[in-house]
Design a protein around this motif. Sequence first.
Motif, mmCIF file in Angstrom:
data_model
loop_
_atom_site.group_PDB
_atom_site.id
_atom_site.type_symbol
_atom_site.label_atom_id
_atom_site.label_comp_id
_atom_site.label_asym_id
_atom_site.label_seq_id
_atom_site.Cartn_x
_atom_site.Cartn_y
_atom_site.Cartn_z
ATOM 1 N N ASN A 127 -1.126 -3.445 -26.201
ATOM 2 C CA ASN A 127 -2.587 -3.431 -26.347
ATOM 3 C C ASN A 127 -3.000 -3.012 -27.751
ATOM 4 O OD1 ASN A 127 -3.519 -4.270 -23.858
ATOM 5 N ND2 ASN A 127 -3.326 -2.230 -22.957
ATOM 6 N N CYS A 128 -2.372 -1.933 -28.227
ATOM 7 C CA CYS A 128 -2.746 -1.406 -29.539
ATOM 8 C C CYS A 128 -2.305 -2.366 -30.644
ATOM 9 C CB CYS A 128 -2.146 -0.023 -29.753
ATOM 10 S SG CYS A 128 -2.946 1.231 -28.724
ATOM 11 N N HIS A 157 0.986 4.472 -29.513
ATOM 12 C CA HIS A 157 -0.348 3.875 -29.527
ATOM 13 C C HIS A 157 -1.028 4.097 -30.868
ATOM 14 C CE1 HIS A 157 -0.339 3.453 -25.109
ATOM 15 N NE2 HIS A 157 0.302 4.599 -25.129
ATOM 16 N N CYS A 204 2.879 -0.109 -28.327
ATOM 17 C CA CYS A 204 1.998 -0.501 -27.220
ATOM 18 C C CYS A 204 1.423 -1.883 -27.495
ATOM 19 C CB CYS A 204 0.878 0.516 -27.073
ATOM 20 S SG CYS A 204 -0.502 -0.065 -26.104
ATOM 21 N N CYS A 223 -6.096 2.420 -27.193
ATOM 22 C CA CYS A 223 -6.210 1.338 -26.219
ATOM 23 C C CYS A 223 -6.946 1.730 -24.948
ATOM 24 C CB CYS A 223 -4.835 0.793 -25.880
ATOM 25 S SG CYS A 223 -3.726 2.028 -25.188
HETATM 26 ZN ZN LIG Z 1 -1.980 1.608 -26.672
#
Ligand SMILES: [Zn+2]
Length: 150
Positions: A135-136, A95, A133, A112
């Motif tokens: 999202n990140c 992340h 990740c 995230c």
């Molecule tokens: Zn993340």
Amino acid sequence: MSDLRVTPDEYNHAKYDVEHGDDHLGVIFDETPAGLSRGGWAAWSPKAKRRDGIVGFFATKEDAAAAIAKTHGIDMAAPEEPQKNCVSILGGKVHGLTPLLNANEDDVFPRCRTGASSHQGTRYITTTAALTCSNCLAQEEYRRRARSAA
Ligand SMILES: [Zn+2]
């Protein structure tokens, strides 16, 4: 490299002073309204190779400032610290790291997830491994776009 300052001139809104510490390195003129293909940011330095002091013309103010700094032997392209990311001590996705004010080295949280409650029970450590990740990665992409649009 963070102490290079580019400040608008008090009297001429198209002129910017470039300073480093106590030194005045040169000036940048904003010629972008002219829409010239050569680059709208004109950089001038007393240490330019050309006798007229012109360092060159650049697409961005930042590039112009870096070029002026270079005529003074200040290399703004110095390598930055490797990007720090984080990963759970249990492993898994890598992340982004949440920047924390006054952070302790031990305060490592993934970017995230916000809200401390979601981190309870999971410890994260920093890593220089690339983000995995999704999202990140999406947030990173968003920030990159926001920066280049600025
Ligand atoms: Zn993340």
